[in-house]
Design a protein around this motif. Structure first.
Motif, PDB file in Angstrom:
ATOM      1  N   TRP A 126       0.834  -1.203   0.000  1.00 25.44           N
ATOM      2  CA  TRP A 126       0.000   0.000   0.000  1.00 25.44           C
ATOM      3  C   TRP A 126       0.866   1.248   0.000  1.00 25.44           C
ATOM      4  O   TRP A 126       0.545   2.229  -0.686  1.00 25.44           O
ATOM      5  CB  TRP A 126      -0.930   0.004   1.215  1.00 25.44           C
ATOM      6  CG  TRP A 126      -1.921  -1.117   1.252  1.00 25.44           C
ATOM      7  CD1 TRP A 126      -2.120  -2.007   2.269  1.00 25.44           C
ATOM      8  CD2 TRP A 126      -2.857  -1.478   0.228  1.00 25.44           C
ATOM      9  NE1 TRP A 126      -3.110  -2.895   1.942  1.00 25.44           N
ATOM     10  CE2 TRP A 126      -3.582  -2.598   0.703  1.00 25.44           C
ATOM     11  CE3 TRP A 126      -3.150  -0.980  -1.044  1.00 25.44           C
ATOM     12  CZ2 TRP A 126      -4.579  -3.220  -0.054  1.00 25.44           C
ATOM     13  CZ3 TRP A 126      -4.140  -1.594  -1.796  1.00 25.44           C
ATOM     14  CH2 TRP A 126      -4.839  -2.699  -1.301  1.00 25.44           C
ATOM     15  N   GLN A 127       1.959   1.223   0.751  1.00 27.92           N
ATOM     16  CA  GLN A 127       2.857   2.377   0.783  1.00 27.92           C
ATOM     17  C   GLN A 127       3.405   2.680  -0.609  1.00 27.92           C
ATOM     18  O   GLN A 127       3.615   3.843  -0.971  1.00 27.92           O
ATOM     19  CB  GLN A 127       4.021   2.120   1.757  1.00 27.92           C
ATOM     20  CG  GLN A 127       3.620   1.978   3.218  1.00 27.92           C
ATOM     21  CD  GLN A 127       3.212   3.301   3.854  1.00 27.92           C
ATOM     22  OE1 GLN A 127       3.182   4.355   3.213  1.00 27.92           O
ATOM     23  NE2 GLN A 127       2.870   3.249   5.142  1.00 27.92           N
ATOM     24  N   ALA A 128       3.618   1.621  -1.401  1.00 22.05           N
ATOM     25  CA  ALA A 128       4.158   1.789  -2.751  1.00 22.05           C
ATOM     26  C   ALA A 128       3.195   2.520  -3.677  1.00 22.05           C
ATOM     27  O   ALA A 128       3.598   3.007  -4.743  1.00 22.05           O
ATOM     28  CB  ALA A 128       4.515   0.430  -3.337  1.00 22.05           C
ATOM     29  N   LEU A 129       1.928   2.611  -3.289  1.00 23.94           N
ATOM     30  CA  LEU A 129       0.929   3.278  -4.120  1.00 23.94           C
ATOM     31  C   LEU A 129       0.782   4.767  -3.790  1.00 23.94           C
ATOM     32  O   LEU A 129      -0.006   5.468  -4.424  1.00 23.94           O
ATOM     33  CB  LEU A 129      -0.433   2.589  -3.974  1.00 23.94           C
ATOM     34  CG  LEU A 129      -0.506   1.137  -4.430  1.00 23.94           C
ATOM     35  CD1 LEU A 129      -1.952   0.643  -4.372  1.00 23.94           C
ATOM     36  CD2 LEU A 129       0.045   0.972  -5.836  1.00 23.94           C
ATOM     37  N   ARG A 130       1.541   5.241  -2.820  1.00 26.81           N
ATOM     38  CA  ARG A 130       1.418   6.663  -2.470  1.00 26.81           C
ATOM     39  C   ARG A 130       1.744   7.603  -3.637  1.00 26.81           C
ATOM     40  O   ARG A 130       1.073   8.624  -3.814  1.00 26.81           O
ATOM     41  CB  ARG A 130       2.291   6.982  -1.254  1.00 26.81           C
ATOM     42  CG  ARG A 130       1.751   6.386   0.040  1.00 26.81           C
ATOM     43  CD  ARG A 130       2.391   7.018   1.262  1.00 26.81           C
ATOM     44  NE  ARG A 130       1.944   6.407   2.496  1.00 26.81           N
ATOM     45  CZ  ARG A 130       0.787   6.682   3.119  1.00 26.81           C
ATOM     46  NH1 ARG A 130      -0.042   7.565   2.590  1.00 26.81           N
ATOM     47  NH2 ARG A 130       0.471   6.075   4.245  1.00 26.81           N
ATOM     48  N   PRO A 131       2.774   7.299  -4.461  1.00 28.94           N
ATOM     49  CA  PRO A 131       3.014   8.181  -5.615  1.00 28.94           C
ATOM     50  C   PRO A 131       1.827   8.257  -6.572  1.00 28.94           C
ATOM     51  O   PRO A 131       1.562   9.320  -7.150  1.00 28.94           O
ATOM     52  CB  PRO A 131       4.237   7.527  -6.283  1.00 28.94           C
ATOM     53  CG  PRO A 131       4.947   6.830  -5.183  1.00 28.94           C
ATOM     54  CD  PRO A 131       3.847   6.286  -4.306  1.00 28.94           C
ATOM     55  N   ALA A 132       1.113   7.134  -6.743  1.00 32.50           N
ATOM     56  CA  ALA A 132      -0.060   7.145  -7.626  1.00 32.50           C
ATOM     57  C   ALA A 132      -1.155   8.034  -7.040  1.00 32.50           C
ATOM     58  O   ALA A 132      -1.830   8.766  -7.775  1.00 32.50           O
ATOM     59  CB  ALA A 132      -0.577   5.725  -7.822  1.00 32.50           C
ATOM     60  N   ALA A 133      -1.330   7.975  -5.721  1.00 31.83           N
ATOM     61  CA  ALA A 133      -2.316   8.847  -5.076  1.00 31.83           C
ATOM     62  C   ALA A 133      -1.885  10.306  -5.180  1.00 31.83           C
ATOM     63  O   ALA A 133      -2.704  11.199  -5.422  1.00 31.83           O
ATOM     64  CB  ALA A 133      -2.491   8.444  -3.613  1.00 31.83           C
ATOM     65  N   ALA A 134      -0.569  10.552  -5.028  1.00 30.07           N
ATOM     66  CA  ALA A 134      -0.058  11.915  -5.117  1.00 30.07           C
ATOM     67  C   ALA A 134      -0.258  12.491  -6.515  1.00 30.07           C
ATOM     68  O   ALA A 134      -0.508  13.690  -6.678  1.00 30.07           O
ATOM     69  CB  ALA A 134       1.423  11.944  -4.739  1.00 30.07           C
ATOM     70  N   ALA A 135      -0.141  11.636  -7.530  1.00 28.33           N
ATOM     71  CA  ALA A 135      -0.332  12.093  -8.916  1.00 28.33           C
ATOM     72  C   ALA A 135      -1.745  12.608  -9.129  1.00 28.33           C
ATOM     73  O   ALA A 135      -1.959  13.592  -9.855  1.00 28.33           O
ATOM     74  CB  ALA A 135      -0.019  10.965  -9.893  1.00 28.33           C
ATOM     75  N   THR A 136      -2.728  11.973  -8.507  1.00 27.81           N
ATOM     76  CA  THR A 136      -4.103  12.459  -8.644  1.00 27.81           C
ATOM     77  C   THR A 136      -4.256  13.809  -7.951  1.00 27.81           C
ATOM     78  O   THR A 136      -4.941  14.702  -8.455  1.00 27.81           O
ATOM     79  CB  THR A 136      -5.128  11.458  -8.066  1.00 27.81           C
ATOM     80  OG1 THR A 136      -4.981  11.364  -6.644  1.00 27.81           O
ATOM     81  CG2 THR A 136      -4.947  10.075  -8.677  1.00 27.81           C
ATOM     82  N   ALA A 137      -3.595  13.972  -6.804  1.00 26.16           N
ATOM     83  CA  ALA A 137      -3.685  15.238  -6.071  1.00 26.16           C
ATOM     84  C   ALA A 137      -3.039  16.372  -6.863  1.00 26.16           C
ATOM     85  O   ALA A 137      -3.547  17.497  -6.890  1.00 26.16           O
ATOM     86  CB  ALA A 137      -3.018  15.094  -4.702  1.00 26.16           C
ATOM     87  N   GLU A 138      -1.917  16.075  -7.525  1.00 26.97           N
ATOM     88  CA  GLU A 138      -1.228  17.100  -8.318  1.00 26.97           C
ATOM     89  C   GLU A 138      -2.078  17.543  -9.508  1.00 26.97           C
ATOM     90  O   GLU A 138      -2.186  18.739  -9.800  1.00 26.97           O
ATOM     91  CB  GLU A 138       0.118  16.555  -8.803  1.00 26.97           C
ATOM     92  CG  GLU A 138       1.132  16.349  -7.681  1.00 26.97           C
ATOM     93  CD  GLU A 138       2.366  15.616  -8.154  1.00 26.97           C
ATOM     94  OE1 GLU A 138       2.464  15.355  -9.378  1.00 26.97           O
ATOM     95  OE2 GLU A 138       3.227  15.290  -7.320  1.00 26.97           O
ATOM     96  N   ALA A 139      -2.683  16.576 -10.199  1.00 32.46           N
ATOM     97  CA  ALA A 139      -3.528  16.916 -11.344  1.00 32.46           C
ATOM     98  C   ALA A 139      -4.753  17.707 -10.889  1.00 32.46           C
ATOM     99  O   ALA A 139      -5.188  18.655 -11.556  1.00 32.46           O
ATOM    100  CB  ALA A 139      -3.955  15.647 -12.083  1.00 32.46           C
TER     101      ALA A 139
END
Length: 219
Positions: free
Chosen positions: A118-131
């Motif tokens: 789950w920790q490895a998916l934090r960049p994917a979640a961050a990408a949605t926040a940036e967009a």
């Protein structure tokens, strides 16, 4: 007799180049649908869109055929393609089907997947926040799908990922007034990804279920 440039290109390479152009046009049309540049109810011709994107009408028509299969447009013989829109009922139905499919999977993953995954998916979640923060609606749509795709891949079921991706895309576009989606709504939607990761890490099943259902209803 001299060979033409087209004839000198191997057939397989021509197919790859053609597929590449069609893929690029398909991505561009999908972005235009999400961003509201292609308006629901309007009719667009292959040649006109081809001129707009600087290509022939052929890859545009091929891309539009794919969009028709996905339910985004309808083909009008000798006229072009009409952009369809989702009714509130259709959106509610898509949300229900997505929940029926993904909620049980998410709950199973919450019980079995280790925290490191789950920790490895934090960049994917961050990408949605940036967009979302940038107000980039097409970019957010892609990042949103990428996040859900990454989560579902942990189930190890390629068919599940494929079906869920199609449902997700259908739920994203084309929407009436898509270009007027508020940035605040995107930011709130993106924040649910991080909240979901926290609930998955904590193995808080009631919160996981509530977040997924709420996320689908708001998508």
């Amino acid at each position: 007799m001299h060979e033409t440039a087209h004839a000198r290109v191997p057939e397989q390479k021509r197919k790859v180049l053609r597929h590449s152009v069609r893929g690029q046009i398909l991505d561009a049309l999908r972005a235009a649908l999400v961003d509201g540049e292609l308006v629901p109810g309007e009719i667009y011709s292959g040649p006109a869109l081809g001129e707009r994107f600087g290509v022939s009408a052929t890859p545009v028509r091929e891309a539009m055929q794919q969009l028709a299969a996905e339910g985004a447009v309808e083909c009008l013989p000798n006229r072009g393609f009409r952009v369809l829109s989702r009714t509130p009922r259709e959106l509610a139905e898509l949300a229900e089907v997505r929940a029926l499919l993904e909620v049980p999977v998410m709950l199973r993953l919450a019980r079995t997947v280790p925290e490191a995954s789950w920790q490895a998916l934090r960049p994917a979640a961050a990408a949605t926040a940036e967009a979302a923060a940038a107000g980039d609606l097409p970019g957010y749509a892609e990042a949103d799908r990428a996040f859900h795709r990454a989560v579902l891949r942990l189930a190890g079921n390629d068919q599940l990922v494929q079906v869920a991706e199609e449902l997700h895309r259908r739920a994203q576009w084309p929407l009436p007034g898509a270009a007027r989606v508020r940035r605040a709504d995107l930011v709130a939607d993106a924040a649910e990804h991080s909240a979901l990761l926290e609930a998955l890490i904590a193995r808080d099943l009631p919160v996981v279920e509530a977040l997924v259902r709420e996320h689908f209803a708001g998508s």
